[in-house]
Design a protein around this motif. Structure first.
Motif, PDB file in Angstrom:
ATOM      1  N   GLN A  41       0.663  -1.297   0.184  1.00 58.37           N
ATOM      2  CA  GLN A  41      -0.118  -0.237   0.039  1.00 58.37           C
ATOM      3  C   GLN A  41       0.923   1.228   0.125  1.00 58.37           C
ATOM      4  OE1 GLN A  41      -3.234  -0.050  -0.475  1.00 58.37           O
ATOM      5  NE2 GLN A  41      -3.370   2.252  -0.065  1.00 58.37           N
ATOM      6  N   MET A  42       1.857   1.358   0.643  1.00 62.39           N
ATOM      7  CA  MET A  42       2.775   2.496   1.002  1.00 62.39           C
ATOM      8  C   MET A  42       3.302   2.787  -0.703  1.00 62.39           C
ATOM      9  SD  MET A  42       5.697   3.677   3.558  1.00 62.39           S
ATOM     10  CE  MET A  42       6.822   2.153   3.194  1.00 62.39           C
ATOM     11  N   ALA A  43       3.995   1.438  -1.184  1.00 60.80           N
ATOM     12  CA  ALA A  43       4.530   1.643  -2.275  1.00 60.80           C
ATOM     13  C   ALA A  43       3.472   2.481  -3.480  1.00 60.80           C
ATOM     14  CB  ALA A  43       4.904   0.211  -3.096  1.00 60.80           C
ATOM     15  N   LYS A  44       2.134   1.771  -3.475  1.00 63.61           N
ATOM     16  CA  LYS A  44       1.201   2.630  -4.476  1.00 63.61           C
ATOM     17  C   LYS A  44       1.036   3.830  -4.145  1.00 63.61           C
ATOM     18  CE  LYS A  44      -3.739   1.555  -4.704  1.00 63.61           C
ATOM     19  NZ  LYS A  44      -5.126   0.846  -4.129  1.00 63.61           N
ATOM     20  N   MET A  45       1.035   4.331  -2.779  1.00 64.38           N
ATOM     21  CA  MET A  45       0.721   5.857  -2.134  1.00 64.38           C
ATOM     22  C   MET A  45       1.937   6.369  -2.777  1.00 64.38           C
ATOM     23  SD  MET A  45      -0.634   4.978   1.508  1.00 64.38           S
ATOM     24  CE  MET A  45      -0.933   6.408   2.187  1.00 64.38           C
ATOM     25  N   LEU A  46       2.927   6.002  -2.581  1.00 59.31           N
ATOM     26  CA  LEU A  46       4.191   6.768  -3.004  1.00 59.31           C
ATOM     27  C   LEU A  46       4.360   7.005  -4.562  1.00 59.31           C
ATOM     28  CD1 LEU A  46       6.879   5.000  -0.794  1.00 59.31           C
ATOM     29  CD2 LEU A  46       6.204   7.437  -0.892  1.00 59.31           C
ATOM     30  N   LYS A  47       3.960   6.136  -5.286  1.00 60.81           N
ATOM     31  CA  LYS A  47       3.411   6.279  -6.981  1.00 60.81           C
ATOM     32  C   LYS A  47       2.596   7.302  -7.019  1.00 60.81           C
ATOM     33  CE  LYS A  47       5.221   1.840  -8.408  1.00 60.81           C
ATOM     34  NZ  LYS A  47       5.227   0.577  -8.991  1.00 60.81           N
ATOM     35  N   GLU A  48       1.588   7.293  -6.663  1.00 59.01           N
ATOM     36  CA  GLU A  48       0.431   8.192  -6.778  1.00 59.01           C
ATOM     37  C   GLU A  48       1.057   9.850  -6.212  1.00 59.01           C
ATOM     38  OE1 GLU A  48      -2.949   9.445  -8.204  1.00 59.01           O
ATOM     39  OE2 GLU A  48      -2.206   7.491  -8.378  1.00 59.01           O
ATOM     40  N   PHE A  49       1.481   9.793  -4.951  1.00 62.72           N
ATOM     41  CA  PHE A  49       2.190  11.015  -4.558  1.00 62.72           C
ATOM     42  C   PHE A  49       3.021  11.538  -5.633  1.00 62.72           C
ATOM     43  CE2 PHE A  49       5.280  13.188  -2.115  1.00 62.72           C
ATOM     44  CZ  PHE A  49       4.501  14.254  -1.684  1.00 62.72           C
ATOM     45  N   ARG A  50       4.077  10.723  -5.966  1.00 67.53           N
ATOM     46  CA  ARG A  50       4.994  11.364  -6.953  1.00 67.53           C
ATOM     47  C   ARG A  50       4.558  11.769  -8.198  1.00 67.53           C
ATOM     48  NH1 ARG A  50      10.305   8.160  -9.280  1.00 67.53           N
ATOM     49  NH2 ARG A  50      11.251   9.895 -10.364  1.00 67.53           N
ATOM     50  N   LYS A  51       3.489  11.368  -8.916  1.00 66.50           N
ATOM     51  CA  LYS A  51       2.810  11.535  -9.847  1.00 66.50           C
ATOM     52  C   LYS A  51       2.134  12.775  -9.669  1.00 66.50           C
ATOM     53  CE  LYS A  51      -1.240   9.915 -11.120  1.00 66.50           C
ATOM     54  NZ  LYS A  51      -2.260   8.970 -11.472  1.00 66.50           N
ATOM     55  N   ASN A  52       1.314  13.038  -8.686  1.00 65.54           N
ATOM     56  CA  ASN A  52       0.495  14.201  -8.282  1.00 65.54           C
ATOM     57  C   ASN A  52       1.570  15.389  -7.868  1.00 65.54           C
ATOM     58  OD1 ASN A  52      -2.014  13.083  -8.681  1.00 65.54           O
ATOM     59  ND2 ASN A  52      -2.214  12.615  -6.497  1.00 65.54           N
ATOM     60  N   ARG A  56       1.556  18.921 -10.011  1.00 61.72           N
ATOM     61  CA  ARG A  56       1.503  20.110  -9.312  1.00 61.72           C
ATOM     62  C   ARG A  56       2.689  21.053  -9.362  1.00 61.72           C
ATOM     63  NH1 ARG A  56      -0.811  17.319  -3.819  1.00 61.72           N
ATOM     64  NH2 ARG A  56      -3.022  16.779  -4.647  1.00 61.72           N
ATOM     65  N   TYR A  57       3.831  20.610  -9.235  1.00 60.18           N
ATOM     66  CA  TYR A  57       5.139  21.312  -9.352  1.00 60.18           C
ATOM     67  C   TYR A  57       5.041  21.961 -10.926  1.00 60.18           C
ATOM     68  CZ  TYR A  57       9.749  22.469  -9.824  1.00 60.18           C
ATOM     69  OH  TYR A  57      11.156  23.072  -9.965  1.00 60.18           O
ATOM     70  N   GLN A  58       4.502  21.287 -11.817  1.00 55.89           N
ATOM     71  CA  GLN A  58       4.227  21.620 -13.200  1.00 55.89           C
ATOM     72  C   GLN A  58       3.352  22.560 -13.528  1.00 55.89           C
ATOM     73  OE1 GLN A  58       4.909  18.176 -15.356  1.00 55.89           O
ATOM     74  NE2 GLN A  58       7.103  18.025 -14.890  1.00 55.89           N
ATOM     75  N   GLY A  59       2.453  22.685 -12.692  1.00 53.99           N
ATOM     76  CA  GLY A  59       1.181  23.411 -12.598  1.00 53.99           C
ATOM     77  C   GLY A  59      -0.017  23.040 -13.491  1.00 53.99           C
ATOM     78  N   GLU A  60       0.026  21.763 -13.913  1.00 49.05           N
ATOM     79  CA  GLU A  60      -0.882  20.842 -14.419  1.00 49.05           C
ATOM     80  C   GLU A  60      -2.150  20.467 -13.480  1.00 49.05           C
ATOM     81  OE1 GLU A  60       0.807  17.359 -16.326  1.00 49.05           O
ATOM     82  OE2 GLU A  60       2.532  18.470 -16.911  1.00 49.05           O
ATOM     83  N   GLU A  61      -2.029  20.529 -12.066  1.00 47.95           N
ATOM     84  CA  GLU A  61      -3.076  20.194 -11.357  1.00 47.95           C
ATOM     85  C   GLU A  61      -3.006  21.179 -10.008  1.00 47.95           C
ATOM     86  OE1 GLU A  61      -3.396  16.406  -8.406  1.00 47.95           O
ATOM     87  OE2 GLU A  61      -3.656  15.981 -10.621  1.00 47.95           O
ATOM     88  N   VAL A  62      -4.241  21.367  -9.567  1.00 41.57           N
ATOM     89  CA  VAL A  62      -4.314  22.118  -8.195  1.00 41.57           C
ATOM     90  C   VAL A  62      -4.482  21.260  -7.235  1.00 41.57           C
ATOM     91  CG1 VAL A  62      -5.486  23.980  -7.143  1.00 41.57           C
ATOM     92  CG2 VAL A  62      -5.087  24.227  -9.650  1.00 41.57           C
TER      93      VAL A  62
END
Length: 64
Positions: A41-52, A56-62
């Motif tokens: 679960q932590m690995a899954k959460m980390l992948k999603e966190f990294r994607k988001n 956000r860093y590139q301004g594609e998502e708020v």
């Protein structure tokens, strides 16, 4: 992002605690299952966190 960071941190604590107190013996099989789930679960959460994070860093998502 604060909630996501908190969730990741807590899942890491759970995984660490379970792995440290777990062995493959028959009497601790349930703990091994829980540890495996927590790490997965932590690995899954980390992948999603990294994607988001990068979106956000590139301004594609708020942040929600």
């Amino acid at each position: 992002m604060e909630c996501e960071v908190g969730d990741l941190d807590r899942m890491g604590e759970i995984a660490t605690d379970l792995i440290m107190h777990c062995s493959a013996r028959e009497d601790s099989f349930h703990k091994l299952e829980l540890a495996t789930f927590a790490v997965w679960q932590m690995a899954k959460m980390l992948k999603e966190f990294r994607k988001n994070y990068y979106k956000r860093y590139q301004g594609e998502e708020v942040a929600s």
